[in-house]
Design a protein around this motif. Structure first.
Motif, PDB file in Angstrom:
ATOM      1  N   ASP A 145     -18.270  42.597 -31.472  1.00  0.00           N
ATOM      2  CA  ASP A 145     -19.419  42.369 -31.859  1.00  0.00           C
ATOM      3  C   ASP A 145     -19.817  40.961 -32.022  1.00  0.00           C
ATOM      4  OD1 ASP A 145     -20.400  45.151 -30.230  1.00  0.00           O
ATOM      5  OD2 ASP A 145     -20.495  45.814 -32.455  1.00  0.00           O
ATOM      6  N   ILE A 146     -20.607  40.294 -31.754  1.00  0.00           N
ATOM      7  CA  ILE A 146     -20.981  38.574 -31.940  1.00  0.00           C
ATOM      8  C   ILE A 146     -22.555  38.886 -31.968  1.00  0.00           C
ATOM      9  CG2 ILE A 146     -19.037  37.416 -31.075  1.00  0.00           C
ATOM     10  CD1 ILE A 146     -21.084  36.706 -28.989  1.00  0.00           C
ATOM     11  N   SER A 147     -23.054  38.595 -33.395  1.00  0.00           N
ATOM     12  CA  SER A 147     -24.408  37.199 -32.777  1.00  0.00           C
ATOM     13  C   SER A 147     -24.555  36.092 -33.455  1.00  0.00           C
ATOM     14  CB  SER A 147     -25.321  38.257 -33.847  1.00  0.00           C
ATOM     15  OG  SER A 147     -24.669  38.713 -35.504  1.00  0.00           O
ATOM     16  N   PHE A 148     -25.543  35.367 -33.628  1.00  0.00           N
ATOM     17  CA  PHE A 148     -26.069  33.814 -33.560  1.00  0.00           C
ATOM     18  C   PHE A 148     -26.733  33.709 -34.946  1.00  0.00           C
ATOM     19  CE2 PHE A 148     -25.488  34.660 -29.476  1.00  0.00           C
ATOM     20  CZ  PHE A 148     -24.357  33.557 -28.801  1.00  0.00           C
ATOM     21  N   ASN A 165     -21.900  36.759 -37.806  1.00  0.00           N
ATOM     22  CA  ASN A 165     -21.036  37.875 -37.080  1.00  0.00           C
ATOM     23  C   ASN A 165     -19.967  37.574 -36.003  1.00  0.00           C
ATOM     24  OD1 ASN A 165     -20.311  40.248 -37.881  1.00  0.00           O
ATOM     25  ND2 ASN A 165     -21.039  41.035 -35.794  1.00  0.00           N
ATOM     26  N   GLY A 166     -18.780  37.740 -36.172  1.00  0.00           N
ATOM     27  CA  GLY A 166     -17.441  37.266 -34.833  1.00  0.00           C
ATOM     28  C   GLY A 166     -17.411  36.714 -35.214  1.00  0.00           C
ATOM     29  N   TYR A 167     -17.596  36.031 -36.267  1.00  0.00           N
ATOM     30  CA  TYR A 167     -16.446  34.676 -36.091  1.00  0.00           C
ATOM     31  C   TYR A 167     -15.528  34.959 -36.073  1.00  0.00           C
ATOM     32  CZ  TYR A 167     -15.183  29.557 -37.589  1.00  0.00           C
ATOM     33  OH  TYR A 167     -14.920  28.824 -37.963  1.00  0.00           O
ATOM     34  N   LEU A 209     -12.164  33.708 -34.093  1.00  0.00           N
ATOM     35  CA  LEU A 209     -11.040  32.770 -34.488  1.00  0.00           C
ATOM     36  C   LEU A 209      -9.462  33.422 -34.419  1.00  0.00           C
ATOM     37  CD1 LEU A 209     -10.569  30.105 -36.649  1.00  0.00           C
ATOM     38  CD2 LEU A 209      -9.707  31.706 -38.702  1.00  0.00           C
ATOM     39  N   GLU A 210      -9.696  34.907 -34.553  1.00  0.00           N
ATOM     40  CA  GLU A 210      -7.885  35.051 -34.124  1.00  0.00           C
ATOM     41  C   GLU A 210      -7.491  35.101 -32.621  1.00  0.00           C
ATOM     42  OE1 GLU A 210      -5.724  36.235 -36.441  1.00  0.00           O
ATOM     43  OE2 GLU A 210      -7.294  35.117 -38.041  1.00  0.00           O
ATOM     44  N   CYS A 211      -8.779  34.847 -31.916  1.00  0.00           N
ATOM     45  CA  CYS A 211      -8.817  35.224 -30.323  1.00  0.00           C
ATOM     46  C   CYS A 211      -8.027  33.608 -30.356  1.00  0.00           C
ATOM     47  CB  CYS A 211      -9.753  35.082 -29.216  1.00  0.00           C
ATOM     48  SG  CYS A 211     -10.178  36.671 -29.166  1.00  0.00           S
ATOM     49  N   MET A 212      -9.047  32.873 -30.805  1.00  0.00           N
ATOM     50  CA  MET A 212      -8.434  30.633 -30.342  1.00  0.00           C
ATOM     51  C   MET A 212      -6.925  30.782 -30.920  1.00  0.00           C
ATOM     52  SD  MET A 212      -9.887  28.506 -32.826  1.00  0.00           S
ATOM     53  CE  MET A 212      -8.792  28.053 -34.225  1.00  0.00           C
ATOM     54  N   LYS A 213      -6.520  31.501 -31.843  1.00  0.00           N
ATOM     55  CA  LYS A 213      -5.481  31.107 -32.501  1.00  0.00           C
ATOM     56  C   LYS A 213      -4.311  31.540 -31.277  1.00  0.00           C
ATOM     57  CE  LYS A 213      -6.066  31.388 -37.596  1.00  0.00           C
ATOM     58  NZ  LYS A 213      -6.373  32.043 -38.603  1.00  0.00           N
TER      59      LYS A 213
END
Length: 193
Positions: free
Chosen positions: A88-91, A113-115, A119-123
């Motif tokens: 989940d994410i939120s802004f 939330n979800g940052y 970040l893990e996906c981006m890495k």
């Protein structure tokens, strides 16, 4: 002799910042966000901006691949994120961000939330970019979705969204379960496990 000068791509004043070359496929990795209700809440405050039709959260810069690299690149990303579970994410807040060429500014909503999951996906995506000798994402990353854009930064910074409308948007939770890769006109998706 072909003219490779950047040219306007439409009537909005938006200019192509990278000259078109044959066998060069603009590629980027992102999550899509279903933002229909939220966009309706915000649209009346953003009439001075050029709207962005679909909301997404980028995990990479736009890079340029050769045709022979397209399929292997998708396979590499799929392998890199194979252990990533949906999340989940939120802004959290609005921000004005400007592109690398300083040609456009964007009204954005930044992730709260979800940052850490992003970040893990981006890495993992960054590792693939390094494998293909492409630039990695921004450091530190500011994960966001863009609502609209303008050529003039002041147009973006002058927008005021009432707290009640912003609270409606920031209270919403979005479930991310599918990663996308756009390569020119081709769009691939990878379902998170």
């Amino acid at each position: 002799m072909p003219n490779n000068e950047p040219k306007p791509s439409d009537g909005t004043g938006k200019k192509r910042t990278v000259p078109h070359t044959n066998n060069s496929w603009a590629t980027y990795v992102y999550f899509q966000v279903d933002f229909t209700d939220e966009k309706e809440k915000l649209s009346s405050y953003c009439t001075s901006l050029e709207p962005i039709p679909e909301q997404h959260i980028s995990l990479s810069r736009t890079v340029y691949l050769k045709h022979r690299q397209l399929e292997p690149f998708v396979t590499s990303v799929r392998t890199a994120i194979q252990n990533t579970k949906p999340f989940d994410i939120s802004f959290a807040q609005t921000a004005c961000l400007t592109n690398d060429e300083n040609t456009r500014s964007f009204l954005t909503l930044e992730i709260g939330n979800g940052y850490n999951q992003l970040l893990e996906c981006m890495k993992e995506v960054d590792k693939v970019m390094q494998e293909y000798k492409q630039p990695t994402f921004y450091n530190p990353p500011r994960f966001h979705t863009s609502i609209g854009w303008a050529l003039d930064k002041d147009t973006v910074t002058s927008i005021e969204i009432p707290q009640s409308s912003l609270a409606y948007v920031t209270s919403r939770v979005f479930y991310l379960s599918r990663l996308y890769i756009k390569q020119g006109h081709l769009i691939h998706h990878i379902d998170l496990q």
